[in-house]
Design a protein around this motif. Structure first.
Motif, mmCIF file in Angstrom:
data_model
loop_
_atom_site.group_PDB
_atom_site.id
_atom_site.type_symbol
_atom_site.label_atom_id
_atom_site.label_comp_id
_atom_site.label_asym_id
_atom_site.label_seq_id
_atom_site.Cartn_x
_atom_site.Cartn_y
_atom_site.Cartn_z
ATOM 1 N N GLU A 541 34.912 -96.748 -41.138
ATOM 2 C CA GLU A 541 33.740 -95.824 -41.424
ATOM 3 C C GLU A 541 33.911 -95.104 -42.747
ATOM 4 O O GLU A 541 35.068 -94.784 -43.024
ATOM 5 C CB GLU A 541 33.435 -95.156 -40.252
ATOM 6 C CG GLU A 541 32.949 -96.146 -39.093
ATOM 7 C CD GLU A 541 32.799 -95.160 -37.884
ATOM 8 O OE1 GLU A 541 31.905 -94.582 -37.458
ATOM 9 O OE2 GLU A 541 33.815 -95.117 -37.181
ATOM 10 N N SER A 542 32.844 -94.578 -43.262
ATOM 11 C CA SER A 542 33.122 -93.392 -44.260
ATOM 12 C C SER A 542 33.917 -92.031 -43.588
ATOM 13 O O SER A 542 33.315 -91.939 -42.260
ATOM 14 C CB SER A 542 31.945 -92.981 -44.819
ATOM 15 O OG SER A 542 30.918 -92.543 -43.921
ATOM 16 N N SER A 543 34.486 -91.428 -44.299
ATOM 17 C CA SER A 543 35.278 -90.330 -43.596
ATOM 18 C C SER A 543 34.223 -89.119 -43.420
ATOM 19 O O SER A 543 33.537 -88.703 -44.289
ATOM 20 C CB SER A 543 36.427 -89.889 -44.629
ATOM 21 O OG SER A 543 37.365 -91.265 -44.514
ATOM 22 N N PHE A 544 34.872 -88.010 -42.798
ATOM 23 C CA PHE A 544 34.272 -86.657 -42.449
ATOM 24 C C PHE A 544 35.115 -85.854 -43.676
ATOM 25 O O PHE A 544 36.281 -86.082 -43.754
ATOM 26 C CB PHE A 544 34.631 -86.136 -40.992
ATOM 27 C CG PHE A 544 33.553 -86.633 -40.274
ATOM 28 C CD1 PHE A 544 32.478 -85.845 -39.658
ATOM 29 C CD2 PHE A 544 33.639 -87.887 -39.546
ATOM 30 C CE1 PHE A 544 31.521 -86.394 -38.880
ATOM 31 C CE2 PHE A 544 32.871 -88.252 -38.748
ATOM 32 C CZ PHE A 544 31.656 -87.773 -38.251
ATOM 33 N N HIS A 554 34.469 -71.774 -51.491
ATOM 34 C CA HIS A 554 34.282 -73.003 -51.113
ATOM 35 C C HIS A 554 35.414 -73.823 -51.520
ATOM 36 O O HIS A 554 35.458 -74.285 -52.733
ATOM 37 C CB HIS A 554 33.070 -73.327 -51.815
ATOM 38 C CG HIS A 554 32.384 -74.648 -51.402
ATOM 39 N ND1 HIS A 554 31.229 -75.434 -51.756
ATOM 40 C CD2 HIS A 554 32.965 -75.694 -50.335
ATOM 41 C CE1 HIS A 554 31.015 -76.634 -51.254
ATOM 42 N NE2 HIS A 554 32.044 -76.796 -50.350
ATOM 43 N N ARG A 555 36.242 -74.574 -50.489
ATOM 44 C CA ARG A 555 37.215 -75.489 -50.776
ATOM 45 C C ARG A 555 36.880 -76.683 -49.837
ATOM 46 O O ARG A 555 36.565 -76.596 -48.723
ATOM 47 C CB ARG A 555 38.613 -75.032 -50.584
ATOM 48 C CG ARG A 555 39.031 -73.814 -51.663
ATOM 49 C CD ARG A 555 40.303 -73.480 -51.479
ATOM 50 N NE ARG A 555 40.706 -72.494 -52.167
ATOM 51 C CZ ARG A 555 40.832 -71.154 -51.977
ATOM 52 N NH1 ARG A 555 40.618 -70.692 -50.519
ATOM 53 N NH2 ARG A 555 41.360 -70.288 -52.888
ATOM 54 N N ASP A 556 37.680 -77.711 -50.258
ATOM 55 C CA ASP A 556 37.695 -79.056 -49.521
ATOM 56 C C ASP A 556 39.170 -78.790 -49.081
ATOM 57 O O ASP A 556 40.257 -78.664 -49.588
ATOM 58 C CB ASP A 556 37.470 -80.250 -50.318
ATOM 59 C CG ASP A 556 36.275 -80.333 -51.016
ATOM 60 O OD1 ASP A 556 35.230 -80.073 -50.187
ATOM 61 O OD2 ASP A 556 35.939 -81.179 -51.869
ATOM 62 N N LEU A 557 39.086 -79.509 -47.724
ATOM 63 C CA LEU A 557 40.401 -79.227 -46.900
ATOM 64 C C LEU A 557 40.758 -80.449 -46.235
ATOM 65 O O LEU A 557 40.953 -80.680 -45.198
ATOM 66 C CB LEU A 557 40.259 -78.184 -45.795
ATOM 67 C CG LEU A 557 40.003 -76.495 -46.296
ATOM 68 C CD1 LEU A 557 40.182 -75.708 -45.231
ATOM 69 C CD2 LEU A 557 41.291 -76.474 -47.339
ATOM 70 N N GLY A 558 40.601 -81.714 -46.964
ATOM 71 C CA GLY A 558 40.841 -83.065 -46.444
ATOM 72 C C GLY A 558 39.715 -83.587 -45.860
ATOM 73 O O GLY A 558 38.751 -83.247 -45.972
ATOM 74 N N SER A 559 40.192 -85.126 -45.251
ATOM 75 C CA SER A 559 39.265 -85.846 -44.790
ATOM 76 C C SER A 559 39.866 -86.329 -43.251
ATOM 77 O O SER A 559 40.883 -86.218 -43.028
ATOM 78 C CB SER A 559 39.080 -87.055 -45.623
ATOM 79 O OG SER A 559 40.235 -87.772 -45.982
ATOM 80 N N LEU A 560 38.732 -86.805 -42.409
ATOM 81 C CA LEU A 560 39.219 -87.194 -41.109
ATOM 82 C C LEU A 560 38.206 -88.602 -40.855
ATOM 83 O O LEU A 560 37.316 -88.574 -41.132
ATOM 84 C CB LEU A 560 38.739 -86.038 -40.075
ATOM 85 C CG LEU A 560 39.518 -84.757 -40.106
ATOM 86 C CD1 LEU A 560 38.986 -83.740 -39.530
ATOM 87 C CD2 LEU A 560 40.971 -84.871 -39.638
ATOM 88 N N SER A 561 38.813 -89.212 -40.091
ATOM 89 C CA SER A 561 37.984 -90.260 -39.353
ATOM 90 C C SER A 561 37.339 -89.834 -38.275
ATOM 91 O O SER A 561 37.564 -88.533 -37.903
ATOM 92 C CB SER A 561 38.819 -91.426 -38.908
ATOM 93 O OG SER A 561 39.587 -91.101 -37.908
ATOM 94 N N TYR A 562 36.348 -90.339 -37.606
ATOM 95 C CA TYR A 562 35.531 -90.031 -36.514
ATOM 96 C C TYR A 562 36.575 -89.663 -35.344
ATOM 97 O O TYR A 562 36.384 -88.587 -34.597
ATOM 98 C CB TYR A 562 34.462 -90.844 -36.209
ATOM 99 C CG TYR A 562 33.274 -90.382 -35.616
ATOM 100 C CD1 TYR A 562 33.275 -89.386 -34.642
ATOM 101 C CD2 TYR A 562 31.800 -91.016 -35.660
ATOM 102 C CE1 TYR A 562 32.158 -88.647 -34.072
ATOM 103 C CE2 TYR A 562 30.882 -90.725 -35.348
ATOM 104 C CZ TYR A 562 30.881 -89.156 -34.398
ATOM 105 O OH TYR A 562 29.910 -88.871 -33.645
ATOM 106 N N GLY A 563 37.551 -90.766 -35.226
ATOM 107 C CA GLY A 563 38.457 -90.510 -34.094
ATOM 108 C C GLY A 563 39.052 -89.506 -34.167
ATOM 109 O O GLY A 563 39.480 -88.521 -33.338
ATOM 110 N N GLN A 564 39.480 -88.905 -35.399
ATOM 111 C CA GLN A 564 40.450 -87.812 -35.532
ATOM 112 C C GLN A 564 39.756 -86.522 -35.322
ATOM 113 O O GLN A 564 40.144 -85.514 -35.285
ATOM 114 C CB GLN A 564 41.163 -87.982 -36.885
ATOM 115 C CG GLN A 564 42.390 -88.760 -36.889
ATOM 116 C CD GLN A 564 42.423 -89.244 -38.663
ATOM 117 O OE1 GLN A 564 41.788 -88.824 -39.508
ATOM 118 N NE2 GLN A 564 43.613 -89.951 -38.872
#
Length: 900
Positions: A541-544, A554-564
């Motif tokens: 799936e596409s990541s969160f 405003h900063r990006d702090l990584g990506s997560l899967s739905y399960g994470q």
């Protein structure tokens, strides 16, 4: 066999290294801090054996390189080079630090020397590996006397610079992600096509790392790549390297669709430094996390050695690193008693801290900064997940601390392979207290003889297939782009010379004709005209995306899967990123966004409902089913429901419970639903037995025990499989309504069918037998005598002969004979597949011409306004087996009759 040469290079094992390293000064630390030594084992040194190169038909350039680099070849290097020169596809599966890369360089030099137009593509799964190898390729080619340009393209290289690099490069270093998201997405560029047309050699390092979702995606990526090469008239040779895994030939066949000649550990004559392995129990007076961080603080404060620590969860990586960072922080309020602004992330932390975390999901700039410090030798230590098991050469690492026993021997040897590359090494394995650790610590002699990792590749996952069908076969996709560039006609028919997994070509045809199944249509809508970027290789799936939005910041702090997200970033959670805490304030599932704000260094853990599994035991959804006496075992499609109902937060010695919905005025957190839920479709093995329904049987404990026993026999990655206990909600053949069952299931959306291994051969019987052994070793592993009795009943039944079992024909098709249509009854619920399987409560069924037919009227779970109604086509709402009440809608009368 050629006689080995005497080794004259300066890597001979010195006499002082023959004695295994002691733990001094750690032995004194353990003795004074309540640690218990359980076992010490030694991996002895090995003297190198070298072989000549005279028998190899090498070019002058390759001989120049070898004469300056080595006095001779190890036997596995010699054999690999010989096979590559003969035009074979080759894979080396020897140990870490055995010099596998040298075979890459020689094979590459031979290709470049023979053809002035030849190009080489070297693929490394981590950017850090590619960056490390870039300079080594340059050195090798200079030593060979070849004036060849080496270039590297990864996510750090600006898009505007990539084509120029590609035009100049005869050796290109890239990640597989670049192949997927950039190279194959730019086949309209002449320089991309020219590079591929001249490609003579494809190098793939760390092939064992291509497993699970990432590996299954890569199987299609490499076939898409081969499809493009075939259309462009290129047929390169392949040379790979891999850790030692179970059945590497089958793994490579699935990964590439090609036959490889294997060069295995039996031919490895490289030297090894001695390594001492120490199994230790932590102190009983303090909790595990405190004991581990105190130990690492001791190691970080010393000057004797540098260390790497492996843990098995991202959250543990962050918490341990955060605690280690506190003594170096200059802010006084990191205990949570002051202004939360005081614990704001310092963006110079990555240069200031002497122990840093490492895991997947970091932003590119942060990951690169950590890797730079790691390879430059300026860190005292690193705390990592399995992400650093890969073959980076990290300078001067002398010690590895493992929190828990790795699930497979492959993982254990990969983690130990990070140390002892340049001298003796020490490995400390800490008993984490789980079932696997207790078993190994009770029998430490089995530590090094456990099963090797298996290549977890499943090529029939419809969602994975469709990602690559979109990339390759959509109108205007990769296939059409090449045909257009070559001035060939394109039509709706899709043909390929590559052998594809079953069902893929049919899915490509459906995509070109616009007849894809309804459950895949949301993926098409999400991808638009850019599936290469929408769907990453490392997830189905596409990541969160985690976003800090606080005032002007405003900063990006990584990506997560739905399960994470369910485990780490649920509403109200404290999400840690490079040692700093952020509070999750809101989650937008449809846009895959997690909003956070800065907060203090507290910790949270989710309050969850038991995972629910809804087996689909209709004939078309059952892969296989058998009966062993009273035990019915079926591998089938399942729906899984996970639900978080709140969280517990620890602040120093105090712990507080927050339940959903959250009060915005009190918490500043905007979550108004009673549950945060994820529903997904996968497959699993469902075990039903009368003993499971007996009074006082704890099914969740039994499921967990069988899960542990299964992974001891078949060591898949834990994040790929889970377990639970539940009850059948309807009667299914011989299975009565209300019967208890255990489920071992895949956690990947669409399934990799890993859990199905439980029903192959004697695996179910052996798993039950191993579970009983664990009961004998650990008497408290099951909480009640009735639960133990149920386990014995399962094991006894599993030993009985298997009899094939069948289930009733499907009743799930919407259209029925006559004018009837099968629908969910009003007052019941299903899942809206167009809204990430959100629950939909049906209130009525109506004919809607604007929707092309019948539609449900009702409310999605996120719709909190009773007066507001949602309308959804009936094909987009699927039933929940055993929970959705079903009926038949008559077009003639407009009435719905409950299904019998």
């Amino acid at each position: 066999m050629p006689e080995p040469l005497a080794d004259t290079r300066n890597v001979a094992v010195k006499k002082k290294e023959c004695a295994i390293m002691s733990l001094v000064p750690l032995d004194a630390y353990f003795a004074t801090h309540g640690w218990e030594a359980v076992s010490t084992q030694a991996l002895p040194p090995r003297e190198p054996r070298l072989f000549g190169v005279d028998d190899l038909p090498l070019s002058p350039a390759a001989r120049r390189f070898l004469s300056g680099a080595v006095p001779g070849l190890y036997q596995h290097q010699q054999r690999a080079i010989a096979c590559a020169l003969a035009g074979e596809h080759v894979c080396l599966t020897t140990s870490t630090a055995s010099g596998k890369s040298l075979a890459f360089y020689v094979a590459g030099i031979e290709r470049l020397a023979a053809d002035r137009n030849a190009r080489i593509l070297a693929i490394y799964p981590l950017k850090a590996l590619g960056r490390e190898q870039e300079e080594r390729w340059r050195m090798a080619l200079r030593a060979a006397g070849l004036p060849v340009t080496v270039a590297r393209i990864d996510g750090q290289v600006p898009t505007s610079e990539r084509l120029a690099l590609l035009r100049e490069a005869r050796v290109l270093i890239a990640t597989p992600d670049i192949l997927h998201a950039w190279l194959l997405a730019n086949l309209n560029e002449k320089s991309v096509r020219a590079f591929l047309q001249q490609l003579a050699l494809l190098i793939v390092d760390e092939a064992h790392n291509y497993t699970g979702v990432f590996g299954s995606n890569a199987c299609f990526l490499f076939r898409r790549f081969r499809h493009a090469l075939a259309l462009l008239g290129a047929d390169p040779r392949y040379i790979c390297a891999s850790a030692t895994i179970a059945d590497p030939a089958e793994h490579l066949r699935k990964l590439f669709g090609l036959h490889f000649t294997l060069i295995g550990p039996d031919l490895d004559t490289s030297p090894k430094h001695p390594i001492s392995i120490h199994l230790v129990n932590p102190p009983t007076e303090t909790d595990l996390l405190t004991s581990v961080t105190m130990l690492l603080q001791h190691l970080a404060s010393g000057a004797a050695s540098r260390f790497i620590t492996f843990v098995d969860s991202r959250k543990q990586v962050e918490l341990i690193s955060s605690i280690l960072a506190r003594p170096q922080d200059k802010t006084p309020d990191d205990d949570g008693d002051g202004d939360p602004e005081a614990s704001t992330a310092r963006w110079d932390d990555l240069q200031r801290l002497n122990v840093l975390p490492f895991r997947a999901g970091y932003e590119t700039r942060d990951r690169d900064a950590i890797q730079d410090r790691l390879t430059s030798g300026t860190l005292r230590g690193i705390v990592s997940t399995s992400a650093l098991e890969l073959g980076m050469d990290i300078p001067a690492l002398e010690m590895a601390v493992l929190l828990g026993v790795p699930d497979s021997a492959t993982s254990l040897f990969q983690r130990m392979g990070r140390i002892g590359r340049h001298g003796p090494g020490t490995v400390v394995i800490i008993n984490s207290g789980d079932v696997l650790d207790a078993s190994v610590f009770a029998n430490p002699q089995n530590l090094l003889t456990r099963p090797l990792a298996e290549g977890a590749l499943y090529l029939e996952n419809a969602r994975i297939q469709y990602i690559h069908a979109l990339c390759l076969a959509r109108q205007g996709g990769e296939h059409d782009t090449i045909h257009t560039a070559l001035r060939k006609t394109t039509d709706s028919d899709f043909a390929s010379a590559i052998h594809w997994p079953d069902g893929f070509l049919e899915l490509c045809e459906q995509e070109r004709l616009g007849t894809i199944p309804v459950d895949l249509q949301p993926m098409k809508a999400e991808s638009g005209d850019d599936p290469n970027h929408t769907f990453p290789l490392r997830d189905v799936e596409s990541s969160f995306k985690v976003e800090l939005k606080q005032g002007p910041e405003h900063r990006d702090l990584g990506s997560l899967s739905y399960g994470q997200v369910m485990r780490e970033a649920y509403p109200g959670a404290l999400y840690y990123y490079i040692t700093h805490p952020y509070r999750v304030t809101n989650i937008f599932v449809n846009t895959k966004s997690v909003l956070v704000r800065r907060d203090r260094r507290y910790t949270t853990r989710p309050q969850v409902l038991p995972t629910q599994v809804f087996p689909n035991l209709s004939a078309s959804s059952v892969y296989r089913a058998v009966r062993h006496g009273d035990l019915i075992a079926a591998e089938c499609g399942v729906q899984v429901r996970e639900a978080v109902t709140g969280f517990k937060e620890r602040r120093g010695p105090n712990e507080f419970l927050s339940s959903y919905p959250l009060d915005f005025m009190k918490t500043g957190l905007n979550f108004k639903l009673p549950r945060f839920t994820r529903n997904y479709f996968t497959s699993g093995v469902v075990l039903t037995h009368p003993a499971l329904s007996a009074e006082n049987v704890k099914g969740d404990k039994l499921a967990s025990l069988l899960y542990e026993a299964f992974l001891m026999l078949v060591p898949f990655e834990r994040q790929d499989i889970s377990s639970t206990a539940d009850r059948h909600r309807t009667r299914q053949g011989a299975i009565a309504e209300g019967s208890a069952f255990l489920a071992i299931f895949d956690q990947t959306y669409g399934s990799l069918r890993l859990s199905g291994r439980l029903l192959e051969g004697p695996t179910l019987r052996d798993t039950c037998a191993r579970a009983l052994e664990l009961c004998d070793q650990q008497p408290d592993v099951l909480p009640t005598p009735e639960t133990l009795a149920a386990m014995r009943a399962l094991a006894a039944s599993a030993c009985e002969p298997a009899v094939a079992l069948s289930f009733a024909a499907d009743t799930t098709a919407n259209t029925l004979p006559g004018d009837g249509v099968r629908v969910i009854l009003p007052g019941s619920k299903g899942l809206d597949v167009n809204r990430h399987n959100e629950e939909f409560m049906v209130e009525g069924v109506f004919f809607r011409p604007d929707m092309g037919g019948l539609a449900y009227k009702g409310r999605r779970a996120s719709n909190l306004d009773p007066a507001a109604k949602d309308y959804v086509a009936i094909a987009a709402v699927v039933e929940i087996p055993g929970e959705s009440a079903m009926g038949v809608y008559s077009y003639e009368t407009g009435e719905i009759e409950p299904e019998e």
